[in-house]
Enzyme design. Structure first.
Site, PDB file in Angstrom:
ATOM      1  N   TYR A 164       0.848  -1.204   0.000  1.00 38.55           N
ATOM      2  CA  TYR A 164       0.000   0.000   0.000  1.00 38.55           C
ATOM      3  C   TYR A 164       0.886   1.257   0.000  1.00 38.55           C
ATOM      4  O   TYR A 164       1.368   1.704   1.036  1.00 38.55           O
ATOM      5  CB  TYR A 164      -0.946   0.020   1.207  1.00 38.55           C
ATOM      6  CG  TYR A 164      -1.930  -1.138   1.266  1.00 38.55           C
ATOM      7  CD1 TYR A 164      -2.299  -1.842   0.124  1.00 38.55           C
ATOM      8  CD2 TYR A 164      -2.509  -1.532   2.466  1.00 38.55           C
ATOM      9  CE1 TYR A 164      -3.203  -2.898   0.169  1.00 38.55           C
ATOM     10  CE2 TYR A 164      -3.424  -2.587   2.522  1.00 38.55           C
ATOM     11  CZ  TYR A 164      -3.758  -3.267   1.369  1.00 38.55           C
ATOM     12  OH  TYR A 164      -4.659  -4.306   1.430  1.00 38.55           O
ATOM     13  N   GLN A 207      -8.138 -13.754   4.640  1.00 39.80           N
ATOM     14  CA  GLN A 207      -8.674 -12.408   4.355  1.00 39.80           C
ATOM     15  C   GLN A 207      -9.232 -12.412   2.930  1.00 39.80           C
ATOM     16  O   GLN A 207      -8.488 -12.283   1.966  1.00 39.80           O
ATOM     17  CB  GLN A 207      -7.575 -11.350   4.505  1.00 39.80           C
ATOM     18  CG  GLN A 207      -8.115  -9.958   4.261  1.00 39.80           C
ATOM     19  CD  GLN A 207      -7.127  -8.822   4.479  1.00 39.80           C
ATOM     20  OE1 GLN A 207      -7.159  -7.828   3.763  1.00 39.80           O
ATOM     21  NE2 GLN A 207      -6.259  -8.943   5.463  1.00 39.80           N
ATOM     22  N   TYR A 256     -12.471  -8.248   3.675  1.00 36.34           N
ATOM     23  CA  TYR A 256     -12.120  -6.904   3.182  1.00 36.34           C
ATOM     24  C   TYR A 256     -13.201  -6.315   2.287  1.00 36.34           C
ATOM     25  O   TYR A 256     -14.064  -7.016   1.788  1.00 36.34           O
ATOM     26  CB  TYR A 256     -10.742  -6.892   2.539  1.00 36.34           C
ATOM     27  CG  TYR A 256     -10.501  -7.557   1.194  1.00 36.34           C
ATOM     28  CD1 TYR A 256     -11.013  -7.047  -0.005  1.00 36.34           C
ATOM     29  CD2 TYR A 256      -9.660  -8.663   1.104  1.00 36.34           C
ATOM     30  CE1 TYR A 256     -10.714  -7.628  -1.232  1.00 36.34           C
ATOM     31  CE2 TYR A 256      -9.365  -9.260  -0.116  1.00 36.34           C
ATOM     32  CZ  TYR A 256      -9.898  -8.727  -1.283  1.00 36.34           C
ATOM     33  OH  TYR A 256      -9.597  -9.293  -2.493  1.00 36.34           O
ATOM     34  N   ALA A 267     -10.799   3.737   5.813  1.00 35.76           N
ATOM     35  CA  ALA A 267     -11.214   5.115   6.087  1.00 35.76           C
ATOM     36  C   ALA A 267     -10.014   6.023   5.900  1.00 35.76           C
ATOM     37  O   ALA A 267      -8.875   5.602   6.082  1.00 35.76           O
ATOM     38  CB  ALA A 267     -11.762   5.241   7.496  1.00 35.76           C
ATOM     39  N   ARG A 268     -10.314   7.257   5.521  1.00 32.61           N
ATOM     40  CA  ARG A 268      -9.214   8.220   5.349  1.00 32.61           C
ATOM     41  C   ARG A 268      -9.322   9.384   6.319  1.00 32.61           C
ATOM     42  O   ARG A 268      -8.401  10.179   6.434  1.00 32.61           O
ATOM     43  CB  ARG A 268      -9.258   8.782   3.936  1.00 32.61           C
ATOM     44  CG  ARG A 268      -9.279   7.734   2.890  1.00 32.61           C
ATOM     45  CD  ARG A 268      -8.653   8.248   1.656  1.00 32.61           C
ATOM     46  NE  ARG A 268      -9.628   8.535   0.636  1.00 32.61           N
ATOM     47  CZ  ARG A 268      -9.263   8.849  -0.595  1.00 32.61           C
ATOM     48  NH1 ARG A 268      -7.986   8.953  -0.901  1.00 32.61           N
ATOM     49  NH2 ARG A 268     -10.172   9.079  -1.508  1.00 32.61           N
TER      50      ARG A 268
HETATM   51  N1  NAP Z   1      -6.204  -8.453   0.915  1.00 33.71           N
HETATM   52  C1  NAP Z   1      -6.581  -7.755  -0.119  1.00 33.71           C
HETATM   53  O1  NAP Z   1      -6.320  -8.117  -1.287  1.00 33.71           O
HETATM   54  C2  NAP Z   1      -7.372  -6.506   0.120  1.00 33.71           C
HETATM   55  C3  NAP Z   1      -8.081  -5.893  -0.926  1.00 33.71           C
HETATM   56  C4  NAP Z   1      -8.847  -4.783  -0.635  1.00 33.71           C
HETATM   57  C5  NAP Z   1      -8.891  -4.280   0.665  1.00 33.71           C
HETATM   58  N2  NAP Z   1      -8.164  -4.879   1.655  1.00 33.71           N
HETATM   59  C6  NAP Z   1      -8.189  -4.364   3.063  1.00 33.71           C
HETATM   60  O2  NAP Z   1      -9.515  -4.080   3.453  1.00 33.71           O
HETATM   61  C7  NAP Z   1      -9.630  -2.687   3.799  1.00 33.71           C
HETATM   62  C8  NAP Z   1     -11.008  -2.194   3.450  1.00 33.71           C
HETATM   63  O3  NAP Z   1     -11.301  -2.350   2.080  1.00 33.71           O
HETATM   64  P1  NAP Z   1     -11.574  -1.116   1.121  1.00 33.71           P
HETATM   65  O4  NAP Z   1     -10.826   0.050   1.650  1.00 33.71           O
HETATM   66  O5  NAP Z   1     -11.390  -1.584  -0.264  1.00 33.71           O
HETATM   67  O6  NAP Z   1     -13.138  -0.908   1.209  1.00 33.71           O
HETATM   68  P2  NAP Z   1     -14.293  -0.476   2.180  1.00 33.71           P
HETATM   69  O7  NAP Z   1     -13.918  -0.613   3.585  1.00 33.71           O
HETATM   70  O8  NAP Z   1     -15.465  -1.191   1.658  1.00 33.71           O
HETATM   71  O9  NAP Z   1     -14.433   1.067   1.791  1.00 33.71           O
HETATM   72  C9  NAP Z   1     -13.524   2.028   2.277  1.00 33.71           C
HETATM   73  C10 NAP Z   1     -13.687   3.336   1.527  1.00 33.71           C
HETATM   74  O10 NAP Z   1     -15.030   3.794   1.598  1.00 33.71           O
HETATM   75  C11 NAP Z   1     -15.064   5.189   1.812  1.00 33.71           C
HETATM   76  N3  NAP Z   1     -15.667   5.397   3.133  1.00 33.71           N
HETATM   77  C12 NAP Z   1     -15.259   4.896   4.328  1.00 33.71           C
HETATM   78  N4  NAP Z   1     -16.054   5.297   5.315  1.00 33.71           N
HETATM   79  C13 NAP Z   1     -16.989   6.057   4.753  1.00 33.71           C
HETATM   80  C14 NAP Z   1     -18.080   6.758   5.278  1.00 33.71           C
HETATM   81  N5  NAP Z   1     -18.370   6.732   6.575  1.00 33.71           N
HETATM   82  N6  NAP Z   1     -18.869   7.467   4.416  1.00 33.71           N
HETATM   83  C15 NAP Z   1     -18.585   7.483   3.102  1.00 33.71           C
HETATM   84  N7  NAP Z   1     -17.550   6.834   2.539  1.00 33.71           N
HETATM   85  C16 NAP Z   1     -16.758   6.134   3.372  1.00 33.71           C
HETATM   86  C17 NAP Z   1     -13.632   5.681   1.797  1.00 33.71           C
HETATM   87  O11 NAP Z   1     -13.261   6.064   0.468  1.00 33.71           O
HETATM   88  P3  NAP Z   1     -13.667   7.490  -0.187  1.00 33.71           P
HETATM   89  O12 NAP Z   1     -13.955   8.413   0.949  1.00 33.71           O
HETATM   90  O13 NAP Z   1     -12.510   7.844  -0.987  1.00 33.71           O
HETATM   91  O14 NAP Z   1     -14.873   7.143  -1.037  1.00 33.71           O
HETATM   92  C18 NAP Z   1     -12.868   4.432   2.172  1.00 33.71           C
HETATM   93  O15 NAP Z   1     -11.548   4.446   1.706  1.00 33.71           O
HETATM   94  C19 NAP Z   1      -8.457  -2.031   3.050  1.00 33.71           C
HETATM   95  O16 NAP Z   1      -8.096  -0.783   3.610  1.00 33.71           O
HETATM   96  C20 NAP Z   1      -7.388  -3.085   3.223  1.00 33.71           C
HETATM   97  O17 NAP Z   1      -6.838  -3.031   4.520  1.00 33.71           O
HETATM   98  C21 NAP Z   1      -7.431  -5.986   1.395  1.00 33.71           C
END
Ligand code: NAP
Length: 312
Positions: A60, A177, A205, A281-282
Site C-alpha cells: 500500500y 482475508q 475486506y 477510512a481516510r
Molecule cells: N487483501 C486484499 O487483497 C485486500 C483488498 C482490498 C482491501 N483490503 C483491506 O480491506 C480494507 C477495506 O477495504 P476497502 O478500503 O477496499 O473498502 P471499504 O472498507 O469497503 O471502503 C472504504 C472506503 O469507503 C469510503 N468510506 C469509508 N467510510 C466512509 C463513510 N463513513 N462514508 C462514506 N464513505 C466512506 C472511503 O473512500 P472514499 O472516501 O474515498 O470514497 C474508504 O476508503 C483495506 O483498507 C485493506 O486493509 C485488502
C-alpha cells in the site's frame, strides 16, 4: 465494542478493524492524494473509539501505509493488534508483482518491522497466491518467522480452498482475508464453511465494496488517479446497478437511525464465522461513523428484507 476470537486460542479482535489501504497515498492502485496528518488522526480516532486492530500491507503505497500506521501507533502499541501482508513487490511499471518465494518473504518481513516500528508483527499474511512458488515452501518460510519471534500469527489473503488444504497440515492458519460484501458473496459457497470447519478466522475486506455501498458514493468525487476509476465495480453498468441496490437498502438503514454504510458493515457481521470486517477510512469522521456498525445486530426482519433486495 463487540469482539470475536480470531482462531482457536487466538487473539480477540473488535468486529471492525481499521483498513489502511487508502492511506497509502498515490501509486498504481492508490486512492488519489492523501493527507498524512488526517490519516494519522483517522487511525488514532479508531483506537480512541476502541478499535483494537489495523490491517495494512507493504504494497500500500510501497511502504507508505505501514509508515503512517507506525507513526500513528507510537506510544500505543499495547492497544493494537497489527496485521500486515507480504508477497507483492514493486514492479517496473509502478504496478505490483507477486512473489511468495521464501527468501523474498524473509527480506520483506524485516522491512515491514522497521517501517511499522514494532518488534513483532501480530498477524503476517500472504497477500495474493504466487503460482510460481510451491505454496508449501511459502508456508514453511512463514512458519519459520513465527519460530524466529518476528511474527505471532500467520494468515493468507485471496487464497482458495485448494491452497488452504495444502498449507493447513504444515502450520496453523490463523486467518483468511477474502473479499465479502452484499454484492460480492462467493465465499459463502466454500471458503466460509471450510474456515468454520478448520477454526480459521475470517477477516473480510471491502465490506462497503470500496465505498460503493457507503450510501454516499459519488463517482464525480473520485480523484483522477483513484484506482476505482478503472475498476470493474465502478464501470457505468455495475455502478448503476449497485447504486440502485443502495437506494433500496436506504429505508432499512433510515428506520434504524443508521447509514447504508453501517448497514453494509453490520450485514457482513451477521455471519458468526466472520471474525471482523476490515473497514477502510481516510478521515476521522468516516471512522466515527463506521465503528457504530460493530455493535449493530441486524434483526431477522431486516435481514430477510435485505436478502430479498439482494435477490437471494
Ligand atoms: N487483501 C486484499 O487483497 C485486500 C483488498 C482490498 C482491501 N483490503 C483491506 O480491506 C480494507 C477495506 O477495504 P476497502 O478500503 O477496499 O473498502 P471499504 O472498507 O469497503 O471502503 C472504504 C472506503 O469507503 C469510503 N468510506 C469509508 N467510510 C466512509 C463513510 N463513513 N462514508 C462514506 N464513505 C466512506 C472511503 O473512500 P472514499 O472516501 O474515498 O470514497 C474508504 O476508503 C483495506 O483498507 C485493506 O486493509 C485488502
Amino acid at each position: 465494542m463487540q469482539t470475536r476470537t480470531l482462531c482457536k486460542d487466538g487473539p480477540t479482535l473488535t468486529t471492525v478493524g481499521f483498513g489502511a489501504w487508502a492511506i497509502g497515498g498515490p501509486w498504481k492502485f492508490g486512492w488519489g492524494p492523501v493527507d498524512d496528518g488526517e490519516s494519522t488522526d483517522a487511525i488514532r480516532a479508531a483506537l480512541d473509539r476502541g478499535v483494537n486492530w489495523i490491517d495494512t500491507a507493504a504494497v500500500y503505497g510501497f511502504g507508505h501505509s505501514e509508515k503512517i500506521v507506525g507513526e500513528a501507533i507510537k506510544g500505543r502499541r499495547d492497544e493494537v493488534f497489527v496485521a500486515t501482508k507480504c508477497g507483492l513487490l514493486k514492479g517496473e511499471d509502478g504496478s505490483s508483482v507477486r512473489t511468495l518465494r521464501p527468501e523474498s518473504i524473509r527480506k520483506e518481513v524485516d522491512a515491514s518491522l522497521e517501517r511499522l516500528g514494532v518488534e513483532v508483527i501480530d498477524l503476517y499474511q500472504c497477500h495474493w497466491p504466487d503460482p510460481d512458488t510451491p505454496v508449501e515452501e511459502t508456508w514453511g518460510a512463514m512458519a519459520d518467522l513465527v519460530k524466529a519471534g518476528k511474527v505471532r500469527y500467520i494468515g493468507v489473503s485471496n487464497f482458495d480452498v485448494a491452497l488452504l488444504e495444502r498449507i493447513v497440515p504444515i502450520h496453523p492458519v490463523a486467518s483468511l482475508q477474502p473479499p465479502y460484501s452484499m454484492v460480492r458473496r462467493d465465499i459463502e459457497a466454500d471458503l466460509l464453511p471450510f474456515c468454520r470447519e478448520h477454526g480459521i478466522g475470517i477477516v473480510v475486506y471491502s465490506p462497503m465494496q470500496s465505498g460503493l455501498l457507503s450510501g454516499k458514493f459519488d463517482p464525480e468525487r473520485l480523484a483522477p488517479d483513484d484506482w476505482r476509476r478503472g475498476a470493474q465495480w465502478f464501470q457505468p453498468q455495475n455502478l448503476e446497478r449497485n447504486l440502485a441496490i443502495v437506494e433500496r437498502l436506504r429505508p432499512i438503514a433510515d428506520r434504524n437511525g443508521k447509514t447504508v454504510g453501517q448497514l453494509a458493515i453490520a450485514w457482513v457481521l451477521r455471519e458468526p464465522a466472520i471474525t471482523s470486517a476490515i473497514v477502510g477510512a481516510r478521515r476521522p469522521e468516516q471512522v466515527q461513523e463506521n465503528v457504530v456498525a460493530a455493535d449493530w445486530q441486524l434483526v431477522p426482519e431486516d435481514r430477510a428484507e435485505i436478502e430479498a433486495i439482494l435477490g437471494v
